[in-house]
Design a protein around this motif. Structure first.
Motif, PDB file in Angstrom:
ATOM      1  N   ARG A  49     -47.201 -71.941  29.641  1.00 39.67           N
ATOM      2  CA  ARG A  49     -47.689 -71.075  28.566  1.00 39.67           C
ATOM      3  C   ARG A  49     -46.582 -70.732  27.577  1.00 39.67           C
ATOM      4  N   GLU A  50     -46.985 -70.278  26.388  1.00 45.73           N
ATOM      5  CA  GLU A  50     -46.018 -69.977  25.329  1.00 45.73           C
ATOM      6  C   GLU A  50     -45.171 -68.770  25.701  1.00 45.73           C
ATOM      7  N   ILE A  51     -43.884 -68.908  25.489  1.00 43.90           N
ATOM      8  CA  ILE A  51     -42.936 -67.822  25.741  1.00 43.90           C
ATOM      9  C   ILE A  51     -42.395 -67.332  24.401  1.00 43.90           C
ATOM     10  N   THR A  52     -42.311 -66.015  24.230  1.00 39.64           N
ATOM     11  CA  THR A  52     -41.706 -65.433  23.035  1.00 39.64           C
ATOM     12  C   THR A  52     -40.523 -64.569  23.472  1.00 39.64           C
ATOM     13  N   PRO A  53     -39.657 -64.170  22.540  1.00 38.64           N
ATOM     14  CA  PRO A  53     -38.540 -63.302  22.933  1.00 38.64           C
ATOM     15  C   PRO A  53     -38.980 -62.001  23.602  1.00 38.64           C
ATOM     16  N   HIS A  54     -40.208 -61.535  23.308  1.00 42.98           N
ATOM     17  CA  HIS A  54     -40.676 -60.271  23.875  1.00 42.98           C
ATOM     18  C   HIS A  54     -41.516 -60.444  25.144  1.00 42.98           C
ATOM     19  N   THR A  55     -41.608 -61.673  25.674  1.00 41.81           N
ATOM     20  CA  THR A  55     -42.472 -61.911  26.826  1.00 41.81           C
ATOM     21  C   THR A  55     -42.117 -61.021  28.012  1.00 41.81           C
ATOM     22  N   LEU A  56     -40.827 -60.872  28.296  1.00 44.06           N
ATOM     23  CA  LEU A  56     -40.427 -60.042  29.435  1.00 44.06           C
ATOM     24  C   LEU A  56     -40.716 -58.564  29.180  1.00 44.06           C
ATOM     25  N   ARG A  57     -40.631 -58.122  27.928  1.00 44.64           N
ATOM     26  CA  ARG A  57     -40.977 -56.726  27.591  1.00 44.64           C
ATOM     27  C   ARG A  57     -42.463 -56.480  27.869  1.00 44.64           C
ATOM     28  N   HIS A  58     -43.311 -57.403  27.405  1.00 43.97           N
ATOM     29  CA  HIS A  58     -44.741 -57.242  27.622  1.00 43.97           C
ATOM     30  C   HIS A  58     -45.083 -57.328  29.109  1.00 43.97           C
ATOM     31  N   SER A  59     -44.406 -58.200  29.825  1.00 40.87           N
ATOM     32  CA  SER A  59     -44.658 -58.352  31.256  1.00 40.87           C
ATOM     33  C   SER A  59     -44.235 -57.091  32.002  1.00 40.87           C
TER      34      SER A  59
END
Length: 295
Positions: free
Chosen positions: A236-246
């Motif tokens: 799936r697409e990863i963005t710089p904020h992915t870990l923040r949202h997770s």
């Protein structure tokens, strides 16, 4: 006399501490509004009425502007009108109770907890770069910081002994975020020998360095997380904020309080935080459909 927005823009910079890009965006939107007022022979800020505002919004709609663009213009105008009321230029707010056009809520991309685990297992901590990456990704998932906040951390903003970071968020608002034991341990190791091996340039206060000894950039972080996502087999697409949202979603899934989450994320308005409840509601629905005998 033309409607003057100079004092308002100065207020945004000095009093509210908004970023220059945000102020420039407000200035451009308000310039368009001033042009509209000039055509309507509205020359003073005190002459801005609800009817003027409604006609302006109608013109934006007729010109084919998207809902997102109209909402942005309205946000700038709302802030300006509130300023004029506070300065007693206007007796009442012509934007009061005016709703922005309905925008579909864009739910952020979130990794499953198992995917986060795989991602965080990728850096090789036996070398300085890998240890830096491990400490950085663990810290981001542990705190939910924005990428810009993570990368602007200086050495004196981290307290590994007591387990917290001092973070400067939007509008230069400081908040203190607790750091879990796993992230704290890897961060301590990075500070103990990893950062020294990278050899920071003289006077560099940045916590996370690139291999040339300067502060790591957003582009550098983007490349790092994309590399480890690929290694972890995350399609799936990863963005710089992915870990923040997770971080936010996983806390809510495990029973965290929404107000506490708002504080940790640095959201000025809890409605921004509430977008994550949609994700957890979807998760509950999936669980119900999968396991209830009469779903």
């Amino acid at each position: 006399m033309e409607i003057n927005t100079r004092h308002f823009l100065n207020y945004l910079a000095v009093e509210r501490g908004l970023a220059q890009n945000t102020i420039s965006s407000y200035a451009l939107d308000l310039k368009q509004f001033k042009n509209f007022c000039r055509r309507r022979q509205v020359s003073k800020a005190g002459e801005i009425t609800r009817n003027v505002v409604l006609n302006y919004i109608l013109e934006l709609k007729k010109s084919g502007r998207s809902s997102a663009t109209i909402a942005r213009h309205m946000a700038a105008l709302k802030a300006f009108c509130r300023f004029l009321v506070d300065e007693q230029v206007l007796g009442s707010d012509p934007m009061a109770n005016l709703e922005s056009p309905g925008l579909p809520k864009k739910l952020p991309g979130v990794l499953a907890q198992e995917e986060v685990q795989k991602l965080l297992e990728q850096p090789r901590v036996g070398n300085p770069g890998g240890l830096r990456d491990k400490a950085m990704l663990e810290l981001m998932y542990a705190t939910g910081m924005r990428v810009s906040e993570l990368l602007t951390l200086d050495l004196d903003q981290v307290d590994c002994e007591h387990g917290y970071v001092r973070c400067l968020g939007k509008g230069s608002k400081e908040r203190i975020i607790p750091v879990g034991s796993v992230a704290r341990n890897f961060l301590s190791e990075y500070l103990r020998w990893g950062r020294a091996k990278i050899k920071a340039n003289k006077g560099e206060k940045a916590l996370f360095l690139n291999m040339r000894g300067n502060r790591l950039t957003r582009q550098g972080f983007w490349k790092i997380i994309k590399k480890y996502a690929r290694q972890a087999g995350i399609a799936r697409e990863i963005t710089p904020h992915t870990l923040r949202h997770s971080f936010a979603t996983h806390l809510l899934e495990n029973g965290a309080d929404l107000r506490a989450l708002q504080e940790m994320l640095g959201h000025a308005d809890i409605t921004t935080t509430q977008i994550y409840t949609h994700l957890t509601e979807n998760k509950l629905r999936e669980t119900y459909d999968k396991h209830h005998p009469r779903a």
